[in-house]
Design a protein around this motif. Structure first.
Motif, PDB file in Angstrom:
ATOM      1  N   LEU A  37       0.867  -1.167   0.000  1.00  0.00           N
ATOM      2  CA  LEU A  37       0.000   0.000   0.000  1.00  0.00           C
ATOM      3  C   LEU A  37       0.905   1.217   0.000  1.00  0.00           C
ATOM      4  N   ASN A  38       0.562   2.218  -0.793  1.00  0.00           N
ATOM      5  CA  ASN A  38       1.333   3.454  -0.827  1.00  0.00           C
ATOM      6  C   ASN A  38       0.554   4.564  -0.125  1.00  0.00           C
ATOM      7  N   LEU A  39       1.239   5.300   0.736  1.00  0.00           N
ATOM      8  CA  LEU A  39       0.661   6.479   1.372  1.00  0.00           C
ATOM      9  C   LEU A  39       1.427   7.707   0.912  1.00  0.00           C
ATOM     10  N   THR A  40       0.695   8.746   0.570  1.00  0.00           N
ATOM     11  CA  THR A  40       1.308  10.045   0.313  1.00  0.00           C
ATOM     12  C   THR A  40       1.358  10.769   1.647  1.00  0.00           C
ATOM     13  N   VAL A  41       2.534  11.272   2.000  1.00  0.00           N
ATOM     14  CA  VAL A  41       2.726  11.945   3.281  1.00  0.00           C
ATOM     15  C   VAL A  41       3.487  13.250   3.063  1.00  0.00           C
ATOM     16  N   THR A  42       3.296  14.185   3.975  1.00  0.00           N
ATOM     17  CA  THR A  42       3.984  15.473   3.851  1.00  0.00           C
ATOM     18  C   THR A  42       5.406  15.420   4.396  1.00  0.00           C
ATOM     19  N   ASP A  43       5.711  14.438   5.242  1.00  0.00           N
ATOM     20  CA  ASP A  43       7.032  14.343   5.855  1.00  0.00           C
ATOM     21  C   ASP A  43       7.429  12.868   5.931  1.00  0.00           C
ATOM     22  N   GLY A  46      14.417   0.518   2.431  1.00  0.00           N
ATOM     23  CA  GLY A  46      15.072   1.388   1.473  1.00  0.00           C
ATOM     24  C   GLY A  46      14.379   2.731   1.422  1.00  0.00           C
ATOM     25  N   SER A  47      15.170   3.746   1.104  1.00  0.00           N
ATOM     26  CA  SER A  47      14.600   5.084   0.995  1.00  0.00           C
ATOM     27  C   SER A  47      15.403   5.879  -0.019  1.00  0.00           C
ATOM     28  N   ARG A  48      14.773   6.943  -0.514  1.00  0.00           N
ATOM     29  CA  ARG A  48      15.429   7.881  -1.424  1.00  0.00           C
ATOM     30  C   ARG A  48      15.259   9.272  -0.855  1.00  0.00           C
ATOM     31  N   LYS A  49      16.355   9.809  -0.367  1.00  0.00           N
ATOM     32  CA  LYS A  49      16.362  11.149   0.232  1.00  0.00           C
ATOM     33  C   LYS A  49      15.210  11.285   1.201  1.00  0.00           C
ATOM     34  N   ASP A  50      14.485  12.373   1.117  1.00  0.00           N
ATOM     35  CA  ASP A  50      13.325  12.591   1.979  1.00  0.00           C
ATOM     36  C   ASP A  50      12.025  12.399   1.211  1.00  0.00           C
ATOM     37  N   ASN A  51      12.086  11.713   0.062  1.00  0.00           N
ATOM     38  CA  ASN A  51      10.926  11.602  -0.817  1.00  0.00           C
ATOM     39  C   ASN A  51      10.238  10.247  -0.822  1.00  0.00           C
ATOM     40  N   PHE A  52      10.902   9.211  -0.324  1.00  0.00           N
ATOM     41  CA  PHE A  52      10.358   7.857  -0.436  1.00  0.00           C
ATOM     42  C   PHE A  52      10.952   6.959   0.634  1.00  0.00           C
ATOM     43  N   ALA A  53      10.131   6.053   1.169  1.00  0.00           N
ATOM     44  CA  ALA A  53      10.609   5.008   2.076  1.00  0.00           C
ATOM     45  C   ALA A  53       9.735   3.780   1.883  1.00  0.00           C
ATOM     46  N   ALA A  54      10.363   2.623   1.880  1.00  0.00           N
ATOM     47  CA  ALA A  54       9.648   1.349   1.812  1.00  0.00           C
ATOM     48  C   ALA A  54       9.745   0.683   3.177  1.00  0.00           C
ATOM     49  N   MET A  55       8.609   0.522   3.826  1.00  0.00           N
ATOM     50  CA  MET A  55       8.538  -0.031   5.170  1.00  0.00           C
ATOM     51  C   MET A  55       7.970  -1.453   5.116  1.00  0.00           C
ATOM     52  N   PHE A  56       8.542  -2.348   5.910  1.00  0.00           N
ATOM     53  CA  PHE A  56       8.085  -3.727   5.970  1.00  0.00           C
ATOM     54  C   PHE A  56       7.618  -4.068   7.375  1.00  0.00           C
ATOM     55  N   ASP A  57       6.538  -4.856   7.464  1.00  0.00           N
ATOM     56  CA  ASP A  57       6.150  -5.389   8.763  1.00  0.00           C
ATOM     57  C   ASP A  57       6.722  -6.798   8.889  1.00  0.00           C
ATOM     58  N   ASP A  58       6.440  -7.465  10.000  1.00  0.00           N
ATOM     59  CA  ASP A  58       7.030  -8.787  10.216  1.00  0.00           C
ATOM     60  C   ASP A  58       6.356  -9.896   9.411  1.00  0.00           C
ATOM     61  N   ASP A  59       5.299  -9.577   8.673  1.00  0.00           N
ATOM     62  CA  ASP A  59       4.662 -10.545   7.774  1.00  0.00           C
ATOM     63  C   ASP A  59       5.057 -10.323   6.322  1.00  0.00           C
ATOM     64  N   GLY A  60       5.921  -9.336   6.068  1.00  0.00           N
ATOM     65  CA  GLY A  60       6.352  -9.064   4.700  1.00  0.00           C
ATOM     66  C   GLY A  60       5.491  -8.068   3.947  1.00  0.00           C
ATOM     67  N   PHE A  61       4.486  -7.496   4.617  1.00  0.00           N
ATOM     68  CA  PHE A  61       3.672  -6.471   3.970  1.00  0.00           C
ATOM     69  C   PHE A  61       4.525  -5.222   3.764  1.00  0.00           C
ATOM     70  N   ILE A  62       4.357  -4.567   2.627  1.00  0.00           N
ATOM     71  CA  ILE A  62       5.145  -3.381   2.291  1.00  0.00           C
ATOM     72  C   ILE A  62       4.239  -2.152   2.339  1.00  0.00           C
ATOM     73  N   LEU A  63       4.644  -1.166   3.104  1.00  0.00           N
ATOM     74  CA  LEU A  63       3.955   0.120   3.155  1.00  0.00           C
ATOM     75  C   LEU A  63       4.942   1.150   2.631  1.00  0.00           C
ATOM     76  N   THR A  64       4.639   1.731   1.478  1.00  0.00           N
ATOM     77  CA  THR A  64       5.538   2.739   0.934  1.00  0.00           C
ATOM     78  C   THR A  64       5.022   4.121   1.293  1.00  0.00           C
ATOM     79  N   LEU A  65       5.962   5.014   1.531  1.00  0.00           N
ATOM     80  CA  LEU A  65       5.663   6.404   1.857  1.00  0.00           C
ATOM     81  C   LEU A  65       6.257   7.268   0.757  1.00  0.00           C
ATOM     82  N   MET A  66       5.427   8.098   0.151  1.00  0.00           N
ATOM     83  CA  MET A  66       5.895   9.012  -0.890  1.00  0.00           C
ATOM     84  C   MET A  66       5.541  10.433  -0.506  1.00  0.00           C
ATOM     85  N   LYS A  67       6.481  11.327  -0.719  1.00  0.00           N
ATOM     86  CA  LYS A  67       6.300  12.738  -0.362  1.00  0.00           C
ATOM     87  C   LYS A  67       5.299  13.412  -1.281  1.00  0.00           C
TER      88      LYS A  67
END
Length: 112
Positions: A6-12, A30-51
């Motif tokens: 799931l991707n979330l758009t976030v301000t920070d 993994g992340s790219r500067k302050d614009n993106f981060a890929a977060m994982f939970d312990d079940d392997g679900f991926i939550l991406t954060l995009m600026k």
């Protein structure tokens, strides 16, 4: 069928990333500067954060982090309070639950 990500758009992105790491034990893969981060939970679900410069989720939109018991819900609630977040005490509604607005502009539900 399993949901992969799931991707979330976030301000920070960095603040949202730290929030998810501290309170919900998510790991940044993994992340790219302050614009993106890929977060994982312990079940392997991926939550991406995009600026994004503006975040406008519907009023009822939220992501949920289920806990094993009420004590764990209370523990997270107390830790958030101590760290300065505006959270109300958990209530018995559709389970034992509370909500908090996370850095970056999205709402999180903690429940059991």
């Amino acid at each position: 069928m399993k949901l992969n990500h799931l991707n979330l758009t976030v301000t920070d992105v960095p603040a949202a990333r730290r929030f998810l790491e501290i309170y919900f034990n998510m790991v940044c893969a993994g992340s790219r500067k302050d614009n993106f981060a890929a977060m994982f939970d312990d079940d392997g679900f991926i939550l991406t954060l995009m600026k994004g410069s503006e975040v406008h989720y519907p009023k009822t939109f939220h992501i949920g982090f289920p806990q094993e018991n009420e004590e764990q819900v209370d523990k997270i609630n107390q830790q958030l309070k101590e760290d300065g977040y505006d959270v109300k005490p958990p209530q018995h509604a559709h389970g034992y639950t509370f909500y908090v607005i996370a850095p970056g502009g999205f709402t999180v539900e903690v429940l059991c």
